[in-house]
Design a protein around this motif. Structure first.
Motif, PDB file in Angstrom:
ATOM      1  N   HIS A 286       0.832  -1.205   0.000  1.00  0.00           N
ATOM      2  CA  HIS A 286       0.000   0.000   0.000  1.00  0.00           C
ATOM      3  C   HIS A 286       0.868   1.257   0.000  1.00  0.00           C
ATOM      4  O   HIS A 286       0.573   2.233  -0.714  1.00  0.00           O
ATOM      5  N   LEU A 287       1.922   1.254   0.799  1.00  0.00           N
ATOM      6  CA  LEU A 287       2.800   2.423   0.851  1.00  0.00           C
ATOM      7  C   LEU A 287       3.478   2.662  -0.495  1.00  0.00           C
ATOM      8  O   LEU A 287       3.617   3.813  -0.932  1.00  0.00           O
ATOM      9  N   GLU A 288       3.890   1.607  -1.165  1.00  0.00           N
ATOM     10  CA  GLU A 288       4.481   1.762  -2.495  1.00  0.00           C
ATOM     11  C   GLU A 288       3.504   2.448  -3.448  1.00  0.00           C
ATOM     12  O   GLU A 288       3.890   3.341  -4.213  1.00  0.00           O
ATOM     13  N   PHE A 289       2.247   2.017  -3.408  1.00  0.00           N
ATOM     14  CA  PHE A 289       1.239   2.596  -4.295  1.00  0.00           C
ATOM     15  C   PHE A 289       0.969   4.058  -3.929  1.00  0.00           C
ATOM     16  O   PHE A 289       0.782   4.908  -4.808  1.00  0.00           O
ATOM     17  N   LEU A 290       0.964   4.382  -2.644  1.00  0.00           N
ATOM     18  CA  LEU A 290       0.796   5.769  -2.204  1.00  0.00           C
ATOM     19  C   LEU A 290       1.971   6.629  -2.657  1.00  0.00           C
ATOM     20  O   LEU A 290       1.799   7.781  -3.067  1.00  0.00           O
ATOM     21  N   ILE A 291       3.183   6.082  -2.604  1.00  0.00           N
ATOM     22  CA  ILE A 291       4.369   6.811  -3.060  1.00  0.00           C
ATOM     23  C   ILE A 291       4.286   7.077  -4.554  1.00  0.00           C
ATOM     24  O   ILE A 291       4.616   8.172  -5.033  1.00  0.00           O
ATOM     25  N   PRO A 302      14.491   2.026  -3.647  1.00  0.00           N
ATOM     26  CA  PRO A 302      13.062   1.785  -3.440  1.00  0.00           C
ATOM     27  C   PRO A 302      12.741   1.588  -1.966  1.00  0.00           C
ATOM     28  O   PRO A 302      13.625   1.210  -1.190  1.00  0.00           O
ATOM     29  N   PRO A 303      11.515   1.839  -1.551  1.00  0.00           N
ATOM     30  CA  PRO A 303      11.163   1.661  -0.148  1.00  0.00           C
ATOM     31  C   PRO A 303      11.224   0.198   0.260  1.00  0.00           C
ATOM     32  O   PRO A 303      11.080  -0.699  -0.571  1.00  0.00           O
ATOM     33  N   ALA A 304      11.459  -0.028   1.547  1.00  0.00           N
ATOM     34  CA  ALA A 304      11.587  -1.383   2.071  1.00  0.00           C
ATOM     35  C   ALA A 304      10.889  -1.471   3.422  1.00  0.00           C
ATOM     36  O   ALA A 304      10.438  -0.470   3.977  1.00  0.00           O
ATOM     37  N   ALA A 308      11.591   4.451   6.687  1.00  0.00           N
ATOM     38  CA  ALA A 308      10.740   5.392   7.422  1.00  0.00           C
ATOM     39  C   ALA A 308       9.866   6.109   6.399  1.00  0.00           C
ATOM     40  O   ALA A 308      10.340   6.526   5.339  1.00  0.00           O
ATOM     41  N   PHE A 309       8.592   6.258   6.719  1.00  0.00           N
ATOM     42  CA  PHE A 309       7.621   6.838   5.800  1.00  0.00           C
ATOM     43  C   PHE A 309       7.003   8.087   6.433  1.00  0.00           C
ATOM     44  O   PHE A 309       6.902   8.190   7.672  1.00  0.00           O
ATOM     45  N   SER A 310       6.572   9.004   5.602  1.00  0.00           N
ATOM     46  CA  SER A 310       5.929  10.211   6.110  1.00  0.00           C
ATOM     47  C   SER A 310       5.065  10.812   5.012  1.00  0.00           C
ATOM     48  O   SER A 310       5.149  10.410   3.830  1.00  0.00           O
ATOM     49  N   LEU A 311       4.223  11.774   5.390  1.00  0.00           N
ATOM     50  CA  LEU A 311       3.425  12.488   4.423  1.00  0.00           C
ATOM     51  C   LEU A 311       4.273  13.609   3.808  1.00  0.00           C
ATOM     52  O   LEU A 311       5.170  14.142   4.480  1.00  0.00           O
TER      53      LEU A 311
END
Length: 314
Positions: A286-291, A302-304, A308-311
Motif C-alpha cells: 500500500h505504501l508503495e502505491f501511495l508513493i 526503493p522503499p523497504a 521510514a515513511f511520512s506524508l
C-alpha cells in the motif's frame, strides 16, 4: 487475514465466507461442466487447500493441478480415468498451484497454458506467501497466454484475463457462455488476497480488480475456498476495503507512526504470528502505491520494510 482499522478511520467490513463442503480425495461436481478436487495443503495462506478444477467431460482441461502431492495427483488421475486431459491451465506460478503440473503433463501429454516467465523481481522472504520458497521458477508453458486469448477444447472455451497484483503472471479464466470465472488467488471469498512486494504490486492488483467490475459473471471459483456468489459485489467490496486500508495507513502517518511495524501493530488486532510477515508486506504494498501517486514519501528508494515513511511536506 482479518484486520481492525485504526480508530481514526471507520472499518470497511468484509463478509468472508468460510463455509466449504468437500471431502479430500473426492472430486465434486459444482455446476454442469465444472468439477473440483481439493488438495491436502491446508494452511494460513491456503485455507482448506488448493482447488484443482476440471472443465468439460470426455476431453477436459485441468486448472491448477495443485502442489507436488502424489496422493492428490493419483486422486485426480483415478477420477478422470476414461477421459482425456487435453489442457492444463495455470493461474500463476506459486508452487501450491503448479507443483503437480509436470507430473500431470507426463501422465497425460496435455498442453500447458500459462502467462509464462516474467522478468520482475520475485520475493526472497520465505515467510511471505510470495517469497522465493513459494514461487515456481521452472515452469515453461507450452503456450503463453494473456488477455484476449481463448483456449478451446471439445465442448468448452475459456477466455484469458491477465490479472497481475498478487503475482505478476496471474491469470483468471472465464468459462465462455457460463458466466463463470476461475479467479485463482485474485479474488477469494474466504479472505483478502495477499499482495506482497516485490512479487505483488498493489497498483496492479487494484487495476486488475477494476478489470472484473464491468463483467456480468454469476459465480467465481477461487484457488482456495468455496464458490463466490454475486462476484461483482464482492469485487466492489474488496476495492472499498483497499481504499479504507489506504486511509488507515495515512491516518497512522498523521499520528506520527513512521515505521511499518508500528503501523501493523495499530491496524491489526489479534494477528496470528504466522501472518505477521504477510501483514507487513501488505502494508508495504500500500505504501508503495501511495508513493507512486505522490501521497507518501520514504527515506530511501526503493522503499523497504525497514524504511521510514511520512506524508509530503506542504
Amino acid at each position: 487475514m482479518s484486520t481492525t482499522e485504526t480508530p481514526k478511520v471507520a472499518s470497511a467490513q468484509l463478509a468472508f465466507n468460510r463455509e466449504m463442503n468437500f471431502e479430500y480425495g473426492v472430486i465434486q461436481q459444482l455446476v454442469p461442466g465444472v468439477r473440483r478436487l481439493v488438495a491436502r495443503n491446508a494452511g494460513p495462506f491456503t485455507f482448506k487447500g488448493t482447488n484443482t478444477y476440471i472443465v468439460g467431460r470426455g476431453n477436459v482441461c485441468v486448472i491448477d493441478p495443485g502442489p507436488e502431492d502424489k496422493a492428490h495427483l493419483e486422486a485426480l488421475l483415478t477420477a478422470l480415468r476414461g477421459e482425456r486431459v487435453t489442457h492444463i491451465l495455470v493461474t500463476h506460478t506459486h508452487l501450491d498451484h503448479t507443483g503437480n503440473v509436470a507430473a500431470l503433463k507426463h501422465h497425460t501429454g496435455a498442453e500447458v497454458a500459462a502467462y509464462g516467465p516474467v522478468k520482475t523481481s520475485r520475493g526472497v522472504r520465505t515467510t511471505s506467501p510470495s517469497g522465493e520458497a513459494f514461487v515456481d521458477k521452472t515452469l515453461e508453458p507450452d503456450r503463453r497466454v494473456t488477455t484476449g486469448d481463448t483456449i478451446r477444447g471439445n465442448g468448452w472455451s475459456i477466455d484469458v484475463l491477465h490479472t497481475p497484483g498478487h503475482a505478476p503472471d496471474h491469470l483468471c479464466f472465464a468459462y465462455v457462455g457460463q458466466r463463470t470465472v476461475f479467479s485463482g488467488d485474485h479474488v477469494m471469498g474466504w479472505n483478502t488476497t495477499v499482495v506482497a512486494p516485490p512479487e505483488g504490486n498493489m497498483g496492479d492488483y487494484i487495476a486488475s480488480l477494476e478489470l472484473l467490475l464491468p463483467r456480468n459473471d454469476r459465480v467465481f471459483f477461487p484457488g482456495h475456498g468455496g464458490r463466490i456468489q454475486l462476484p461483482q459485489r464482492v469485487v466492489r467490496a474488496y476495492l472499498m476495503h483497499r481504499r479504507w486500508r489506504e486511509q488507515s495507513i495515512i491516518a497512522c502517518l498523521e499520528d506520527g507512526l513512521r515505521f511499518i511495524p508500528q503501523i501493523v501493530s495499530k491496524m491489526y488486532s489479534h494477528l496470528d504470528p504466522s501472518l505477521a510477515g504477510a501483514a507487513a508486506l501488505s502494508v508495504l504494498a500500500h505504501l508503495e502505491f501511495l508513493i507512486e501517486r505522490g501521497l507518501v514519501v520514504a527515506d530511501q528508494a526503493p522503499p523497504a520494510i525497514e524504511s521510514a515513511f511520512s506524508l509530503p511536506r506542504p
